[in-house]
Design a protein around this motif. Structure first.
Motif, PDB file in Angstrom:
ATOM      1  N   THR A 151      30.337  27.734  -6.966  1.00 23.00           N
ATOM      2  CA  THR A 151      30.619  27.660  -8.400  1.00 23.00           C
ATOM      3  C   THR A 151      30.039  26.396  -9.030  1.00 23.00           C
ATOM      4  O   THR A 151      29.684  26.408 -10.209  1.00 23.00           O
ATOM      5  N   GLU A 152      29.927  25.342  -8.242  1.00 25.47           N
ATOM      6  CA  GLU A 152      29.351  24.101  -8.798  1.00 25.47           C
ATOM      7  C   GLU A 152      27.876  24.240  -9.140  1.00 25.47           C
ATOM      8  O   GLU A 152      27.316  23.417  -9.873  1.00 25.47           O
ATOM      9  N   HIS A 153      27.253  25.305  -8.612  1.00 24.70           N
ATOM     10  CA  HIS A 153      25.842  25.559  -8.911  1.00 24.70           C
ATOM     11  C   HIS A 153      25.664  26.507 -10.092  1.00 24.70           C
ATOM     12  O   HIS A 153      24.537  26.805 -10.479  1.00 24.70           O
ATOM     13  N   TYR A 154      26.781  26.997 -10.674  1.00 27.85           N
ATOM     14  CA  TYR A 154      26.697  27.944 -11.785  1.00 27.85           C
ATOM     15  C   TYR A 154      26.401  27.193 -13.077  1.00 27.85           C
ATOM     16  O   TYR A 154      26.639  25.986 -13.198  1.00 27.85           O
ATOM     17  N   THR A 155      25.892  27.946 -14.048  1.00 30.84           N
ATOM     18  CA  THR A 155      25.659  27.392 -15.377  1.00 30.84           C
ATOM     19  C   THR A 155      26.061  28.424 -16.420  1.00 30.84           C
ATOM     20  O   THR A 155      26.013  29.636 -16.158  1.00 30.84           O
TER      21      THR A 155
END
Length: 407
Positions: free
Chosen positions: A232-236
């Motif tokens: 999720t930390e790689h989502y935008t």
């Protein structure tokens, strides 16, 4: 001047009773029983709709009897939205009873005509009152006391009959289209099993078919990244690189729900997982092996962890390949590879070994054309049903609230 409708409570019309509860060993034979699914699926029940059986004593049959014109409500479910769905019994059924998962509302007067009862408990106001009033611990629950207190409008009987007639006509139209779609799907399924195995050959084709694995027909075949590489930390929130989730791989094509994106920069670190439109996408699970063609409605795509990308070589028509993944020949192999798992899952290594039957490419294209035409015909009918359901919903909101009067 048109006279306004009277109002009453549901309890002014119906007396409620809870249904019977029996061990599973009593079900499957005996007397007919109105079950939860019967009530949930249909607003009006006929004899042919009530297929469940339960073994009871004569006393139990008497205490939990179900009669023509009784109205049933779903009593409990996992979500409040599924509680209080109603259905009226339109036929006399000998020795019929009702399940403990539903409530029986027995008419104590002729306030409502039976056909009108298919619809009058489904208005937005009544559904909201039921949902707001139900209790919730581990499951959502309603009861006769709560339902009895809900206010309902009471049109004159001639108007009830006119409303029921109008809504029944559009229901009949929807039902006829549903039956036609079921028939068309069965015809397509039969055509697939013949055309995708060579049992039936199209005019002008006689070449030999070959059995080739997905690995043999692919220029590229890779699976998604490990979960730790796409978190999720790689989502935008920006519309950059669309992440292909399991839920996007629908049975009939791309499902645009569950929209997630990652950044262009992070996708560049996972270059092997980048997907170009037109590639084949295969799900590893839920269910394993289903396949679609990646659409072209995004700038760029990247695989999720449970999706496999297949880029076929020039000997393969992509549409044919997707149809072939619906054949018994293919599905039996998937089932054998995933058998015994609590959550049946396949892998890219297993998929590489999975075989497909292939004719020459011209015949692949001809077969795909025929099946595509069938799909388009079915899709057009489904579009009609969606339109009629929308019309019916609008009619119900107008007719059942008195905004439009049939007088």
């Amino acid at each position: 001047m048109v006279k306004p409708w009277d109002t009453a409570t549901i309890g002014d019309f119906l007396d409620f009773k809870n249904g019977l509860n029996k061990g599973k060993e009593f079900f499957g034979y005996g007397t007919p029983i109105v079950n939860y699914t019967d009530v949930y699926r249909k607003r009006g029940l006929t004899k042919s709709d009530v297929r469940g059986k339960v073994n009871l004593t004569r006393d139990e049959i008497h205490r939990f009897d179900a009669r023509k014109n009784d109205v049933f409500f779903t009593r409990t479910s996992e979500t409040p939205e599924e509680v209080g769905m109603s259905s009226v019994l339109l036929d006399d059924i000998d020795d019929c009873v009702f399940s403990g998962f539903v409530l029986r509302g027995r008419p104590k007067n002729d306030m409502f005509v039976p056909e009108y009862c298919k619809y009058c408990f489904t208005t937005e106001a009544i559904r909201s009152a039921i949902i707001m009033g139900c209790t919730y611990t581990t499951r959502a629950l309603t009861n006769g006391t709560q339902l009895s207190a809900i206010e309902i409008v009471v049109p004159p009987k001639p108007e009830q009959e006119a409303i029921a007639k109008s809504l029944t006509e559009i229901d009949d139209l929807i039902s006829s289209l549903e039956k036609l779609i079921t028939k068309k799907k069965a015809i397509k399924q039969g055509a697939m099993q013949e055309l995708l195995t060579g049992k039936r050959r199209l005019p002008g084709f006689s070449g030999e078919w070959e059995t080739r694995t997905l690995h043999e027909i692919s220029n590229e075949m890779v699976d998604g990244p490990f979960g730790s590489n796409l978190k999720t930390e790689h989502y935008t929130t920006e519309r950059q690189v669309r992440i292909i989730q399991l839920s996007n791989i629908g049975e009939a094509g791309w499902n645009n729900a569950n929209v997630k994106y990652t950044t262009f920069s992070h996708a560049a670190e996972l270059q092997r997982c980048i997907v170009q439109p037109g590639s084949i996408l295969i799900a590893k699970m839920m269910p394993a092996g289903r396949a679609i063609i990646c659409p072209d409605n995004e700038k760029s795509y990247i695989l999720g962890s449970d999706v496999v990308k297949v880029v076929p070589n020039s000997s393969v028509d992509s549409r044919y390949l997707v149809y072939a993944t619906k054949s018994r020949f293919y599905l039996d192999q998937i089932a054998d590879d995933t058998q015994g798992s609590t959550r049946a899952r396949t892998s890219v290594s297993k998929l590489r070994k999975t075989a497909i039957l292939f004719p020459e490419k011209d015949e692949q294209i001809a077969i795909a054309d025929i099946l595509s035409e069938m799909d388009m015909e079915i899709a057009a009918l489904e579009g009609k049903i969606a339109k009629y359901r929308q019309i019916k919903q609008g009619m119900m909101q107008q007719l059942l609230t008195g905004k439009i009067r049939l007088v």
